[in-house]
Design a protein around this motif. Structure first.
Motif, PDB file in Angstrom:
ATOM      1  N   TRP A  30      27.517  67.760 -10.243  1.00 40.26           N
ATOM      2  CA  TRP A  30      26.743  66.728 -10.953  1.00 40.26           C
ATOM      3  C   TRP A  30      25.651  67.364 -11.820  1.00 40.26           C
ATOM      4  CZ3 TRP A  30      25.797  62.342 -13.133  1.00 40.26           C
ATOM      5  CH2 TRP A  30      24.522  61.773 -13.179  1.00 40.26           C
ATOM      6  N   ALA A 186      30.842  62.935 -14.893  1.00 43.06           N
ATOM      7  CA  ALA A 186      29.730  61.979 -14.934  1.00 43.06           C
ATOM      8  C   ALA A 186      28.471  62.663 -15.461  1.00 43.06           C
ATOM      9  CB  ALA A 186      29.480  61.405 -13.544  1.00 43.06           C
ATOM     10  N   GLN A 199      26.290  54.929  -8.237  1.00 46.82           N
ATOM     11  CA  GLN A 199      27.705  55.196  -7.976  1.00 46.82           C
ATOM     12  C   GLN A 199      27.967  56.683  -7.788  1.00 46.82           C
ATOM     13  OE1 GLN A 199      29.736  52.913 -11.193  1.00 46.82           O
ATOM     14  NE2 GLN A 199      30.523  51.694  -9.494  1.00 46.82           N
ATOM     15  N   VAL A 200      27.221  57.520  -8.520  1.00 49.52           N
ATOM     16  CA  VAL A 200      27.300  58.962  -8.297  1.00 49.52           C
ATOM     17  C   VAL A 200      26.869  59.289  -6.876  1.00 49.52           C
ATOM     18  CG1 VAL A 200      26.289  61.197  -8.946  1.00 49.52           C
ATOM     19  CG2 VAL A 200      26.966  59.561 -10.730  1.00 49.52           C
ATOM     20  N   VAL A 203      29.514  58.426  -4.199  1.00 49.75           N
ATOM     21  CA  VAL A 203      30.563  59.437  -4.048  1.00 49.75           C
ATOM     22  C   VAL A 203      30.046  60.624  -3.233  1.00 49.75           C
ATOM     23  CG1 VAL A 203      31.982  61.130  -5.304  1.00 49.75           C
ATOM     24  CG2 VAL A 203      31.805  58.772  -6.126  1.00 49.75           C
ATOM     25  N   LEU A 225      33.694  55.092  -9.396  1.00 50.66           N
ATOM     26  CA  LEU A 225      32.988  55.962 -10.329  1.00 50.66           C
ATOM     27  C   LEU A 225      33.835  56.243 -11.563  1.00 50.66           C
ATOM     28  CD1 LEU A 225      30.613  57.705 -11.169  1.00 50.66           C
ATOM     29  CD2 LEU A 225      31.553  59.569  -9.769  1.00 50.66           C
ATOM     30  N   HIS A 228      33.800  53.260 -13.777  1.00 53.42           N
ATOM     31  CA  HIS A 228      32.502  53.151 -14.442  1.00 53.42           C
ATOM     32  C   HIS A 228      32.395  54.140 -15.600  1.00 53.42           C
ATOM     33  CE1 HIS A 228      28.244  53.011 -15.245  1.00 53.42           C
ATOM     34  NE2 HIS A 228      28.122  54.274 -14.885  1.00 53.42           N
TER      35      HIS A 228
END
Length: 269
Positions: A30, A186, A199-200, A203, A225, A228
């Motif tokens: 991320w 993302a 939502q990140v 996960v 995710l 999205h």
């Protein structure tokens, strides 16, 4: 802050190596995804994070790839690559190997036993031991080529990584790759549009709870995710939107696999 790029491999290798010493794999995907210059670089970052789930002992500066695909082979039990445990001979071809001949260090190769046996084997192979075969340019991820390779080499007994590669490598790697690619992509989107960080986080939380393989809650979080991200990408500027549409076609390739996983999870025991 300078963006990370596959076009600057030495810097990318150093940054990845430093990050693997600081963060869990999902947080790395991320955070460094937000520093990637292209979806291809983000994809690579997420993939290297997934490889650390396959083997936690990989050196932090090692670039590795999981090699199972063979052209025209849908059932891994029918693959042509074999390993002879008596002679140590690994021989065969793989059709899609990330960065082979372009900075890759190690391959985890899945092979059938040359002798009688049902379980697939996984072996570590020095990436310099393969021959890169001719290939047409791929229509997606132009900065992250996947090329066919061949090999015929004898390996020491220590190269054998798993005696049941389907259960311990192939099956869970689908999950590890989905999670980390979704998080890295993302991150790349977050540079230019608003991504729902809840939502990140969902996960990441599901992966902390269930790190080995999909269950329904983890599958729901990944699918939510990805849906999205597809919606958020509508707001990208033209150049970035074109990159996204071209490169995330790989996510469509994996959707049928997740559908089959969902069907299996929904079947009563």
């Amino acid at each position: 802050m300078a963006l990370l790029s596959l076009s600057q491999p030495e810097l990318l290798r150093a940054q990845l190596a430093a990050a693997f010493g600081q963060w869990p794999t999902m947080q790395l995907a991320w955070q460094l995804g937000q520093q990637a210059d292209t979806p291809g670089t983000a994809f690579f970052i997420g993939y290297q994070a997934a490889m650390r789930c396959l083997d936690k002992q990989l050196p932090p500066d090692c670039w590795a790839a999981f090699c199972i695909s063979e052209r025209g082979v849908r059932d891994p039990r029918q693959m042509h690559t074999t390993f002879n445990t008596d002679s140590g001979l690994l021989q065969g071809q793989k059709s899609h190997v990330m960065l082979a001949g372009q900075g890759l260090d190690r391959l985890c190769v899945v092979a059938r036993p040359a002798e009688a046996g049902e379980n697939l084997l996984a072996l570590w192979l020095d990436a310099t031991k393969v021959s890169v075969l001719p290939a047409n340019p791929q229509p997606f991820l132009p900065d992250l080529p996947h090329v066919p390779v061949s090999f015929a080499t004898r390996l020491p007994a220590t190269a054998l990584f798993s005696h049941d590669a389907h259960r311990h490598c192939n099956k869970p790697f689908r999950y590890w790759e989905d999670v980390h690619l979704a998080l890295a992509l993302a991150g790349w989107l977050q540079q230019q549009v608003v991504v729902n960080e809840q939502q990140v986080a969902e996960v990441q939380e599901q992966f902390e709870r269930q790190p080995g393989y999909y269950d329904l809650a983890a599958l729901d979080a990944v699918e939510a995710l990805l849906a999205h991200l597809a919606q958020a990408a509508v707001g990208l500027p033209a150049e970035a939107a074109a990159q996204w549409q071209r490169d995330t076609v790989l996510l469509q390739f994996t959707a049928p696999v997740r559908s089959k996983i969902r069907q299996r999870l929904l079947q009563p025991e």
